[in-house]
Design a protein around this motif. Sequence first.
Motif, PDB file in Angstrom:
ATOM      1  N   ILE A 149       0.844  -1.200   0.000  1.00  0.00           N
ATOM      2  CA  ILE A 149       0.000   0.000   0.000  1.00  0.00           C
ATOM      3  C   ILE A 149       0.881   1.252   0.000  1.00  0.00           C
ATOM      4  O   ILE A 149       0.639   2.186  -0.765  1.00  0.00           O
ATOM      5  CB  ILE A 149      -0.969  -0.005   1.200  1.00  0.00           C
ATOM      6  CG1 ILE A 149      -2.050  -1.062   0.977  1.00  0.00           C
ATOM      7  CG2 ILE A 149      -1.584   1.379   1.425  1.00  0.00           C
ATOM      8  CD1 ILE A 149      -2.945  -1.295   2.166  1.00  0.00           C
ATOM      9  N   HIS A 150       1.922   1.276   0.826  1.00  0.00           N
ATOM     10  CA  HIS A 150       2.831   2.426   0.855  1.00  0.00           C
ATOM     11  C   HIS A 150       3.489   2.628  -0.509  1.00  0.00           C
ATOM     12  O   HIS A 150       3.599   3.764  -0.986  1.00  0.00           O
ATOM     13  CB  HIS A 150       3.906   2.225   1.931  1.00  0.00           C
ATOM     14  CG  HIS A 150       3.450   2.601   3.300  1.00  0.00           C
ATOM     15  ND1 HIS A 150       4.154   3.452   4.109  1.00  0.00           N
ATOM     16  CD2 HIS A 150       2.350   2.256   4.016  1.00  0.00           C
ATOM     17  CE1 HIS A 150       3.523   3.608   5.251  1.00  0.00           C
ATOM     18  NE2 HIS A 150       2.417   2.874   5.226  1.00  0.00           N
ATOM     19  N   GLN A 151       3.935   1.545  -1.116  1.00  0.00           N
ATOM     20  CA  GLN A 151       4.552   1.630  -2.443  1.00  0.00           C
ATOM     21  C   GLN A 151       3.569   2.233  -3.447  1.00  0.00           C
ATOM     22  O   GLN A 151       3.933   3.132  -4.211  1.00  0.00           O
ATOM     23  CB  GLN A 151       4.975   0.229  -2.890  1.00  0.00           C
ATOM     24  CG  GLN A 151       5.529   0.161  -4.292  1.00  0.00           C
ATOM     25  CD  GLN A 151       5.815  -1.283  -4.717  1.00  0.00           C
ATOM     26  OE1 GLN A 151       6.033  -2.157  -3.874  1.00  0.00           O
ATOM     27  NE2 GLN A 151       5.799  -1.532  -5.998  1.00  0.00           N
ATOM     28  N   ASN A 152       2.321   1.768  -3.431  1.00  0.00           N
ATOM     29  CA  ASN A 152       1.335   2.279  -4.370  1.00  0.00           C
ATOM     30  C   ASN A 152       0.921   3.713  -4.064  1.00  0.00           C
ATOM     31  O   ASN A 152       0.611   4.475  -4.981  1.00  0.00           O
ATOM     32  CB  ASN A 152       0.113   1.359  -4.405  1.00  0.00           C
ATOM     33  CG  ASN A 152       0.387   0.086  -5.194  1.00  0.00           C
ATOM     34  OD1 ASN A 152       1.522  -0.209  -5.538  1.00  0.00           O
ATOM     35  ND2 ASN A 152      -0.634  -0.682  -5.467  1.00  0.00           N
ATOM     36  N   LEU A 153       0.929   4.105  -2.804  1.00  0.00           N
ATOM     37  CA  LEU A 153       0.655   5.512  -2.474  1.00  0.00           C
ATOM     38  C   LEU A 153       1.739   6.418  -3.040  1.00  0.00           C
ATOM     39  O   LEU A 153       1.447   7.492  -3.563  1.00  0.00           O
ATOM     40  CB  LEU A 153       0.516   5.704  -0.963  1.00  0.00           C
ATOM     41  CG  LEU A 153      -0.791   5.207  -0.350  1.00  0.00           C
ATOM     42  CD1 LEU A 153      -0.737   5.278   1.168  1.00  0.00           C
ATOM     43  CD2 LEU A 153      -1.986   5.994  -0.882  1.00  0.00           C
ATOM     44  N   ASN A 154       2.986   5.991  -2.958  1.00  0.00           N
ATOM     45  CA  ASN A 154       4.068   6.793  -3.536  1.00  0.00           C
ATOM     46  C   ASN A 154       3.948   6.879  -5.056  1.00  0.00           C
ATOM     47  O   ASN A 154       4.216   7.935  -5.644  1.00  0.00           O
ATOM     48  CB  ASN A 154       5.430   6.243  -3.103  1.00  0.00           C
ATOM     49  CG  ASN A 154       5.753   6.602  -1.668  1.00  0.00           C
ATOM     50  OD1 ASN A 154       5.398   7.681  -1.190  1.00  0.00           O
ATOM     51  ND2 ASN A 154       6.403   5.707  -0.947  1.00  0.00           N
ATOM     52  N   ILE A 155       3.506   5.802  -5.693  1.00  0.00           N
ATOM     53  CA  ILE A 155       3.237   5.847  -7.141  1.00  0.00           C
ATOM     54  C   ILE A 155       2.097   6.821  -7.418  1.00  0.00           C
ATOM     55  O   ILE A 155       2.164   7.622  -8.349  1.00  0.00           O
ATOM     56  CB  ILE A 155       2.898   4.427  -7.671  1.00  0.00           C
ATOM     57  CG1 ILE A 155       4.141   3.528  -7.612  1.00  0.00           C
ATOM     58  CG2 ILE A 155       2.350   4.502  -9.100  1.00  0.00           C
ATOM     59  CD1 ILE A 155       3.844   2.049  -7.865  1.00  0.00           C
ATOM     60  N   ALA A 156       1.050   6.767  -6.598  1.00  0.00           N
ATOM     61  CA  ALA A 156      -0.100   7.676  -6.766  1.00  0.00           C
ATOM     62  C   ALA A 156       0.333   9.135  -6.638  1.00  0.00           C
ATOM     63  O   ALA A 156      -0.065   9.981  -7.443  1.00  0.00           O
ATOM     64  CB  ALA A 156      -1.190   7.348  -5.743  1.00  0.00           C
TER      65      ALA A 156
END
Length: 189
Positions: A149-156
């Motif tokens: 989730i953290h990885q995808n938030l940074n992508i977002a």
Amino acid sequence: MQLGIIPSLFLVLSLTLITSLTFANSHASFKELTNLQTLAEESKQQELPIMLMFGAEWCEYCELLNEYVFNPMALSGLYEEHVVLMRHVGIDEPKPLIDWYGNPITKEKWAYQINADLTPTVLFLDGFAREVAPRIVGISEITLYASLIHQNLNIAYRNMGLKKQIPATPEQLEIQSQQTDTLIPNTIK
């Protein structure tokens, strides 16, 4: 003999009620989505992505994610309105939500329309209804889920043109917030 049946029946009914209340409140800390239009405006104003977890009361994997990932995130106070706008979408709940355009739609129908009806599915959206990070479908390793989730938030953040970044794990986010003595600054590095 028939008097012994009444206490047994009472016990079964009590356990059934307790079990149903437990599952009904499994995402109690994780806000239920009611209005996408309002959430989209919040996303734009606060410059935060929207994270939606599509789940169902009967989904045991959803229950695991709520218990070990989403409820702890919600209860920590480090995420909601600081790094993301988090909402649960119960696809088996009869109450409709307000869509991006102000129209009521059942959660099940909306989930089907956007191909998020397989539970659990997590979407990362901006305030313009665009997916801004890869969706997470299903669950492979619960212990790594929050980091994903953290990885995808940074992508977002990057795809939304924001100068934000959060640490790779919830533990690192908590340490960083304690060191800075604030919840979460506008730019997290």
